[in-house]
Design a protein around this motif. Sequence first.
Motif, short mmCIF file in Angstrom:
data_model
loop_
_atom_site.label_atom_id
_atom_site.label_comp_id
_atom_site.label_asym_id
_atom_site.label_seq_id
_atom_site.Cartn_x
_atom_site.Cartn_y
_atom_site.Cartn_z
N GLY A 173 0.68 -1.01 0.42
CA GLY A 173 0.07 0.07 -0.32
C GLY A 173 0.75 1.56 -0.30
N ALA A 174 1.83 0.98 -0.80
CA ALA A 174 2.57 2.42 -0.58
C ALA A 174 2.16 3.47 -1.31
N THR A 175 2.57 4.97 -1.07
CA THR A 175 2.30 6.07 -1.51
C THR A 175 3.29 6.02 -3.16
N VAL A 176 3.36 7.04 -3.88
CA VAL A 176 4.11 7.76 -4.23
C VAL A 176 5.37 8.70 -3.80
N ASP A 177 4.72 8.82 -2.96
CA ASP A 177 6.07 9.44 -1.84
C ASP A 177 6.66 8.56 -1.22
N GLN A 178 5.72 7.10 -1.13
CA GLN A 178 7.73 6.92 -0.16
C GLN A 178 8.11 5.72 -1.23
N VAL A 179 7.26 5.46 -2.87
CA VAL A 179 8.37 4.63 -3.48
C VAL A 179 9.39 5.38 -3.90
N ALA A 180 9.78 7.04 -4.37
CA ALA A 180 10.43 7.71 -4.15
C ALA A 180 11.53 8.00 -3.20
N ALA A 181 11.47 7.90 -2.10
CA ALA A 181 12.22 7.50 -1.10
C ALA A 181 12.39 6.42 -1.12
N PHE A 182 12.81 5.27 -1.32
CA PHE A 182 12.82 3.41 -1.42
C PHE A 182 14.76 4.09 -2.03
N ASP A 183 15.93 3.22 -0.49
CA ASP A 183 16.57 3.12 -0.57
C ASP A 183 16.98 1.96 -1.40
N LEU A 184 17.22 2.36 -2.89
CA LEU A 184 17.10 1.01 -3.73
C LEU A 184 18.89 1.64 -4.36
N ALA A 185 19.75 -0.49 -4.55
CA ALA A 185 20.70 0.17 -4.71
C ALA A 185 21.72 0.70 -5.61
N TYR A 186 22.21 2.12 -5.68
CA TYR A 186 23.36 2.21 -6.44
C TYR A 186 24.92 2.04 -6.85
N ALA A 187 24.40 1.26 -7.71
CA ALA A 187 26.37 1.40 -9.07
C ALA A 187 26.43 1.76 -10.53
N PRO A 188 26.70 2.29 -11.23
CA PRO A 188 26.83 2.69 -12.51
C PRO A 188 26.19 1.47 -12.92
N PRO A 189 26.65 -0.26 -13.09
CA PRO A 189 26.51 -1.17 -13.81
C PRO A 189 25.36 -1.53 -13.69
N PHE A 190 23.89 -0.55 -12.67
CA PHE A 190 23.00 -1.43 -12.42
C PHE A 190 21.53 -0.49 -12.25
N ALA A 191 22.70 1.10 -12.67
CA ALA A 191 21.34 1.55 -12.18
C ALA A 191 22.19 3.39 -12.53
N SER A 192 21.19 4.13 -12.36
CA SER A 192 22.14 5.83 -12.38
C SER A 192 21.76 6.32 -11.00
N ALA A 193 22.18 7.16 -10.53
CA ALA A 193 22.04 7.49 -8.75
C ALA A 193 20.67 7.67 -8.41
N MET A 194 20.09 8.72 -9.68
CA MET A 194 18.50 8.18 -9.18
C MET A 194 17.97 6.78 -10.20
N ASP A 195 17.40 6.42 -9.88
CA ASP A 195 16.89 5.11 -10.60
C ASP A 195 15.81 5.06 -11.18
N PRO A 196 15.69 4.63 -12.37
CA PRO A 196 14.54 5.19 -13.44
C PRO A 196 12.82 5.09 -12.35
N LEU A 197 12.73 4.59 -11.47
CA LEU A 197 11.69 4.18 -10.53
C LEU A 197 11.05 5.21 -10.09
N ILE A 198 12.04 5.96 -9.47
CA ILE A 198 13.13 7.12 -8.34
C ILE A 198 11.95 7.96 -9.54
N THR A 199 12.77 8.35 -10.54
CA THR A 199 12.65 9.37 -11.37
C THR A 199 11.04 9.80 -11.57
N ALA A 200 10.87 8.20 -12.18
CA ALA A 200 8.83 8.11 -12.73
C ALA A 200 8.61 8.34 -11.19
#
Length: 572
Positions: free
Chosen positions: A423-450
């Motif tokens: 039941g997460a809100t869009v605000d909570q998704v934007a704050a998800f602490d997703l893993a980051y390294a250039p081979p896997f995602a950008s610093a702002m993951d596409p999901l965070i950007t969306a």
Amino acid sequence: MDQKKRRVVVVGGVAAGMKVASRLRRLDPEVEITVIERGSQVSYGACALPYYIEGLFEDLDEVRQTPAGVVRDETFFRKVKGFDVRASTEALNVARKARILRVRDLQTGEEENLAYDVLVLATGNRPILPSIPGIDLAGVHALKSPEDAGYLMDLSRTARTAVIVGGGLIGLEMAEALAKRGIAVTLVEMKDQILASALDFGMAALVHRELRKNGVNLRLGEGVQAIEGEEGRVSRVLTTGGSYAADMVVMAIGVRPEVTLARDAGLEIGPTGAIAVDAGLRTSDPSIYAAGDCAESTDLLTGKKVYVPLGSTANKHGRVVADNICGRNETFAGILGSLIVKVFDLNVARTGLSEEDARLVGLDPVTLLAPSPDRAHIYPGAKPIVIKLVADRASRRILGAQIVGPGNVDKRIDTLVAALTLGATVDQVAAFDLAYAPPFASAMDPLITAANALRNKLDGIGISLDPAEVMELLEGEEDFVFLDVRSPAEYSEVRIPGSTLLPLGMLRQRLAELPRDRRIVAFCKLSLRGYEAQRILQGAGFDRVCFMEGGILGWPYLLESGPVVSAAAGAA
């Protein structure tokens, strides 16, 4: 035989049925378990069959092997799992008061009664085969079992032309499989898009483009009227829109739950046409359970009964049934309709509600289309994906998502599945602490950007139109400025007809060239620069300005390519 042992009989020996039996044996070493399967093979992975036909693996037996290479047959389940499996055995009827299942050995014709304390119906589904002329011709076949896959593989070895009827998951996978075997493929879909129950039109249109790019003759909005043949073998398919040569025809218009045994036994059939079950997957008879593709599920977001046959759901159903037989009081919460499919170089995924679905259940949905590279753009192999998010305007809760692109979509859709489930809100998704390294995602993951882009839209900071709304403007009478703020080099390579170029870096210096009395719709490749343009223009006092979501990557309509004579902005 020890008559004190509980007797559990399972009808159906593929996903759900075998999960019930295997889990049940692990929980209870004493219970007597018998699995009845009408087919000659058990415990196979049907979802892998199109990839066998494509040629990605050579041995069809691999679909029923363990990771260690052991074939899961009757002997395997008797010796390793400790229960009895009877393949090529048909369940004829259920005497509920006596708790007896009558079965027939399809090889010998002999019939017998099997007494049960608990009966599990895992009877699966059956392909829909329309009553049209020619449906029984040789070379016309559906894909459900390994035997079907073997037959279609044999046909594909000599076929030069193929017609696939249906634009669902199997239809799309078979289109790719046969095209990669060098066969000229025509895909016929009665509706105006593929995956009509899963994707919105704009996202489906991106898949249409991929199919056509790979040589598939995609025929949308055409219904099959007849199948013609010569000397008993298929030769042509006639539709409401044309006639197509066919050395083979794959029927893939969908499946229906196999409920004959349940209906004849007087069990309740639900509104979807599948067997009605409670949260513990019990039928209207408390001594009978139903699981897998013959049973209903509940939509997690709406609470309504739905029928979405998938192997993943079938396996989860099976575990719940086994637990409840052992008194563990397990419930199956429901599903989100999550799915994923590969279509040539595109990955396509969805979960939850579409915009239309949300409106139909009385919600007020807000959507946002956001393309991004799937990893840091500087890292080799970065590929684009287009994310469409759906959220409820009042609560800001995420309602659904669709993701299409050649890049990595599976981890994003699975993250969103977790968000919807909790039941997460869009605000909570934007704050998800997703893993980051250039081979896997950008610093702002596409999901965070969306998610952030959707937050801007909900907050009135980002004012946007989706591509369908822009196309309505282009086809309508309103005189507006369709402003491409990319570079001249990008514009020269590919562009949207009717657009005007004014690079973002020149926008502040050329504001006087733009009309203040007309609507301005800005866009770029991803529409990040389009959003920047909207904010610049608003800051300069333009009050009829917005950006187009999705940009060039999300535009599902005609594109122009090649050099242009002039790329200067027009201020008319």
